[in-house]
Design a protein around this motif. Structure first.
Motif, PDB file in Angstrom:
ATOM      1  N   ALA A 170       0.832  -1.206   0.000  1.00 44.18           N
ATOM      2  CA  ALA A 170       0.000   0.000   0.000  1.00 44.18           C
ATOM      3  C   ALA A 170       0.865   1.254   0.000  1.00 44.18           C
ATOM      4  O   ALA A 170       0.551   2.242  -0.682  1.00 44.18           O
ATOM      5  CB  ALA A 170      -0.932  -0.005   1.204  1.00 44.18           C
ATOM      6  N   LEU A 171       1.978   1.230   0.740  1.00 45.14           N
ATOM      7  CA  LEU A 171       2.869   2.392   0.759  1.00 45.14           C
ATOM      8  C   LEU A 171       3.486   2.624  -0.624  1.00 45.14           C
ATOM      9  O   LEU A 171       3.616   3.773  -1.076  1.00 45.14           O
ATOM     10  CB  LEU A 171       3.962   2.198   1.798  1.00 45.14           C
ATOM     11  CG  LEU A 171       3.523   2.320   3.263  1.00 45.14           C
ATOM     12  CD1 LEU A 171       4.679   1.967   4.196  1.00 45.14           C
ATOM     13  CD2 LEU A 171       2.999   3.702   3.580  1.00 45.14           C
ATOM     14  N   ARG A 172       3.865   1.565  -1.294  1.00 45.17           N
ATOM     15  CA  ARG A 172       4.415   1.732  -2.639  1.00 45.17           C
ATOM     16  C   ARG A 172       3.361   2.295  -3.588  1.00 45.17           C
ATOM     17  O   ARG A 172       3.657   3.134  -4.455  1.00 45.17           O
ATOM     18  CB  ARG A 172       4.959   0.405  -3.156  1.00 45.17           C
ATOM     19  CG  ARG A 172       6.179  -0.081  -2.394  1.00 45.17           C
ATOM     20  CD  ARG A 172       6.849  -1.267  -3.048  1.00 45.17           C
ATOM     21  NE  ARG A 172       7.916  -1.799  -2.209  1.00 45.17           N
ATOM     22  CZ  ARG A 172       9.125  -1.279  -2.094  1.00 45.17           C
ATOM     23  NH1 ARG A 172       9.434  -0.185  -2.776  1.00 45.17           N
ATOM     24  NH2 ARG A 172      10.031  -1.817  -1.300  1.00 45.17           N
ATOM     25  N   ALA A 173       2.127   1.858  -3.405  1.00 44.24           N
ATOM     26  CA  ALA A 173       1.053   2.353  -4.269  1.00 44.24           C
ATOM     27  C   ALA A 173       0.807   3.837  -4.046  1.00 44.24           C
ATOM     28  O   ALA A 173       0.762   4.619  -5.003  1.00 44.24           O
ATOM     29  CB  ALA A 173      -0.234   1.560  -4.019  1.00 44.24           C
ATOM     30  N   VAL A 174       0.668   4.263  -2.787  1.00 43.75           N
ATOM     31  CA  VAL A 174       0.367   5.680  -2.533  1.00 43.75           C
ATOM     32  C   VAL A 174       1.566   6.558  -2.893  1.00 43.75           C
ATOM     33  O   VAL A 174       1.395   7.706  -3.326  1.00 43.75           O
ATOM     34  CB  VAL A 174      -0.101   5.927  -1.081  1.00 43.75           C
ATOM     35  CG1 VAL A 174      -1.356   5.128  -0.770  1.00 43.75           C
ATOM     36  CG2 VAL A 174       0.991   5.625  -0.067  1.00 43.75           C
ATOM     37  N   ARG A 175       2.773   6.006  -2.748  1.00 41.14           N
ATOM     38  CA  ARG A 175       3.960   6.759  -3.164  1.00 41.14           C
ATOM     39  C   ARG A 175       3.923   7.034  -4.671  1.00 41.14           C
ATOM     40  O   ARG A 175       4.336   8.109  -5.129  1.00 41.14           O
ATOM     41  CB  ARG A 175       5.223   5.954  -2.799  1.00 41.14           C
ATOM     42  CG  ARG A 175       6.521   6.484  -3.388  1.00 41.14           C
ATOM     43  CD  ARG A 175       6.902   7.816  -2.765  1.00 41.14           C
ATOM     44  NE  ARG A 175       8.185   8.278  -3.252  1.00 41.14           N
ATOM     45  CZ  ARG A 175       8.385   8.936  -4.396  1.00 41.14           C
ATOM     46  NH1 ARG A 175       7.353   9.195  -5.175  1.00 41.14           N
ATOM     47  NH2 ARG A 175       9.583   9.338  -4.746  1.00 41.14           N
ATOM     48  N   PHE A 177       1.518   7.788  -6.610  1.00 39.11           N
ATOM     49  CA  PHE A 177       0.701   8.920  -7.045  1.00 39.11           C
ATOM     50  C   PHE A 177       0.696  10.064  -6.036  1.00 39.11           C
ATOM     51  O   PHE A 177      -0.183  10.921  -6.040  1.00 39.11           O
ATOM     52  CB  PHE A 177      -0.731   8.491  -7.415  1.00 39.11           C
ATOM     53  CG  PHE A 177      -1.432   7.594  -6.428  1.00 39.11           C
ATOM     54  CD1 PHE A 177      -2.060   8.104  -5.306  1.00 39.11           C
ATOM     55  CD2 PHE A 177      -1.489   6.226  -6.649  1.00 39.11           C
ATOM     56  CE1 PHE A 177      -2.728   7.283  -4.419  1.00 39.11           C
ATOM     57  CE2 PHE A 177      -2.171   5.389  -5.773  1.00 39.11           C
ATOM     58  CZ  PHE A 177      -2.788   5.913  -4.647  1.00 39.11           C
ATOM     59  N   GLY A 178       1.684  10.086  -5.165  1.00 38.58           N
ATOM     60  CA  GLY A 178       1.915  11.258  -4.324  1.00 38.58           C
ATOM     61  C   GLY A 178       0.987  11.424  -3.145  1.00 38.58           C
ATOM     62  O   GLY A 178       0.853  12.537  -2.619  1.00 38.58           O
ATOM     63  N   ARG A 231       5.177   8.878   1.997  1.00 41.91           N
ATOM     64  CA  ARG A 231       4.922   9.868   3.044  1.00 41.91           C
ATOM     65  C   ARG A 231       3.958   9.263   4.056  1.00 41.91           C
ATOM     66  O   ARG A 231       2.872   8.787   3.695  1.00 41.91           O
ATOM     67  CB  ARG A 231       4.324  11.130   2.423  1.00 41.91           C
ATOM     68  CG  ARG A 231       4.097  12.275   3.396  1.00 41.91           C
ATOM     69  CD  ARG A 231       4.007  13.603   2.654  1.00 41.91           C
ATOM     70  NE  ARG A 231       3.013  13.589   1.592  1.00 41.91           N
ATOM     71  CZ  ARG A 231       1.807  14.149   1.705  1.00 41.91           C
ATOM     72  NH1 ARG A 231       1.451  14.749   2.828  1.00 41.91           N
ATOM     73  NH2 ARG A 231       0.974  14.131   0.685  1.00 41.91           N
ATOM     74  N   VAL A 232       4.353   9.242   5.329  1.00 41.74           N
ATOM     75  CA  VAL A 232       3.542   8.603   6.366  1.00 41.74           C
ATOM     76  C   VAL A 232       3.296   9.578   7.514  1.00 41.74           C
ATOM     77  O   VAL A 232       4.076  10.509   7.752  1.00 41.74           O
ATOM     78  CB  VAL A 232       4.187   7.304   6.891  1.00 41.74           C
ATOM     79  CG1 VAL A 232       4.294   6.264   5.786  1.00 41.74           C
ATOM     80  CG2 VAL A 232       5.549   7.577   7.514  1.00 41.74           C
TER      81      VAL A 232
END
Length: 443
Positions: A170-175, A177-178, A231-232
């Motif tokens: 999920a982190l790779r996915a949201v990364r 598209f910003g 970004r977390v």
């Protein structure tokens, strides 16, 4: 010529706490002038000398629970309570509503439920749960402000947690598209091995949610953020033990922000009476020494912001009848009280109102990318809170505007009264909803 002018002996702007005249037209701040400036305005409001003009607060962590659990709360009651507390913008969490906000269809259900019912501006988080990886981009494009996930059972079955690999994916996915991921960081294995919560003693409940469960989970999130470049944001930090590793990660360039909540800054485990389940929340309120270290984390900037985590429920679910921390719903209802609660404790420790505004308006707005909220500045929305910092009151839960009369703050003496709240240059009456539904990138 402006529509409206405020003349304030005390106003919080980029220059600090100063005397200013502030002009508003078409709902925007169009002039910030010396106090004695002669602004040509249709209406002039001279504020009393005992109040401070603050920017409207931004609360990025609110559980409205609507639709599906509207008996717990709802958009009309939640936003009325927020306005009464000086909040002009909130972002709603993707759970405990039914359906949870985990795809575009559920987001539209939530928006339709909220439409015409909000007294302030309202945005929405999306949710990251097992199996919805393919839905995240659609939610992002539909305007959510980011994605929330849990690393352990969320408390409701319809919003399950992510495993380690699912979180990395999920982190790779949201990364890509910003977007950002906001994380309820408690480790499920640590909590499964802790003593079970049961009975009326708060100490037993505290042992069931140890600091180590937070610390391990935060360390995991930091390393995954480091690997993926995502970004977390760490939600509702309660363990002060985690502050050094958070500071180190940020020095290393990890894109990490952190929030805490008023209840962790106000209450201590030692003072919670037996059976007082209105104080139950997860992660829990910890010891006095821990509280002071959280304040130090705010002072040195390790903690970015303070938001409510308003998580209300019906009185029955708090099990006040038996006072059993093991079975009571975990959540603090505090939406209307965050500003006076934080100010009461902040002033004791030598902080100024400019600090409180930074924690509760400027930084929450920045965290979610709102470019016209959280400041009294040219071009920003004319969202204001008129606050009397030296006026005290005793909290009466029966007079609060959220739906159910349950709050850990009942009977507590607080400093600071919100006299009124303005949204885009119009005073919020609490009668006619005038808020708008926000989308990321449009505010």
């Amino acid at each position: 010529m402006v529509d409206l002018a405020f003349r304030a002996r005390r106003a919080i702007t980029a220059a600090g706490e100063v005397a200013r005249s502030i002009g508003v037209s078409d709902g925007k701040i169009v002039a910030i002038e010396p106090y004695d400036a002669d602004l040509d305005a249709d209406r002039v409001i001279d504020l009393d000398d005992d109040v401070v003009l603050l920017p409207g607060l931004v609360d990025t962590h609110v559980h409205v629970n609507d639709p599906g659990r509207s008996e717990w709360e709802g958009f009309e009651t939640a936003t009325r309570a927020a306005a009464a507390g000086g909040i002009t913008t909130l972002v709603d969490m993707p759970l405990n509503s039914i359906p949870p906000t985990v795809d575009v269809e559920s987001l539209e259900v939530k928006r339709k439920t909220a439409e015409g019912k909000v007294h302030i501006d309202v945005g929405f988080w999306g949710g990251a749960v097992p199996g919805n990886l393919g839905d995240l981009r659609g939610l992002h494009d539909a305007g959510v402000f980011g994605f929330k996930c849990f690393l352990l059972h969320s408390g409701v079955d319809e919003f399950p947690p992510l495993g380690a690999q699912e979180l990395e994916d999920a982190l790779r996915a949201v990364r890509s598209f910003g977007a950002q991921m906001i994380v309820h960081a408690e480790n499920s294995d640590a909590i499964e091995h802790a003593p079970a919560a049961q009975g009326a003693q708060y100490e037993k409940f505290l042992r069931s949610r140890p600091r180590g469960a937070e610390n391990v989970a935060i360390a995991q999130v930091i390393e995954l953020a480091r690997w993926t470049g995502a970004r977390v944001h760490i939600l509702h930090l309660s363990s002060s033990d985690a502050l050094p590793m958070i500071a180190t990660a940020r020095r290393d360039g990890v894109a990490l922000t952190v929030e805490t909540c008023p209840h962790y800054l106000c209450f201590t485990a030692e003072e919670i009476p037996e059976g007082a389940t209105e104080f139950k929340c997860c992660p829990p309120i910890r010891e006095a020494e821990n509280r002071e270290l959280l304040w130090q984390g705010l002072a040195d900037g390790t903690i970015d912001c303070v938001v409510s985590d308003h998580s209300p429920c019906t009185p029955e679910l708090k099990r006040l009848d038996i006072g059993d921390f093991g079975v009571a719903w975990g959540g603090i209802a505090s939406l209307q009280l965050g500003l006076p609660a934080v100010w009461t404790e902040a002033r004791k420790r030598g902080f100024a109102l400019t600090d409180v505004v930074r924690w509760m308006a400027e930084r929450p707005a920045a965290q979610v990318g709102m470019r016209r909220k959280g400041h009294i500045a040219l071009g920003y929305d004319a969202d204001f809170c008129v606050f009397a910092p030296d006026e005290g009151f005793v909290v009466d839960v029966g007079k609060l505007a959220h739906r159910n009369p349950v709050s850990a703050y009942h009977g507590r003496t607080l400093s600071g009264v919100v006299r009124n709240t303005w949204l885009r240059g119009a005073e919020i009456s609490g009668e006619e909803p005038t808020g708008t539904l926000l989308r990321r990138g449009m505010c």
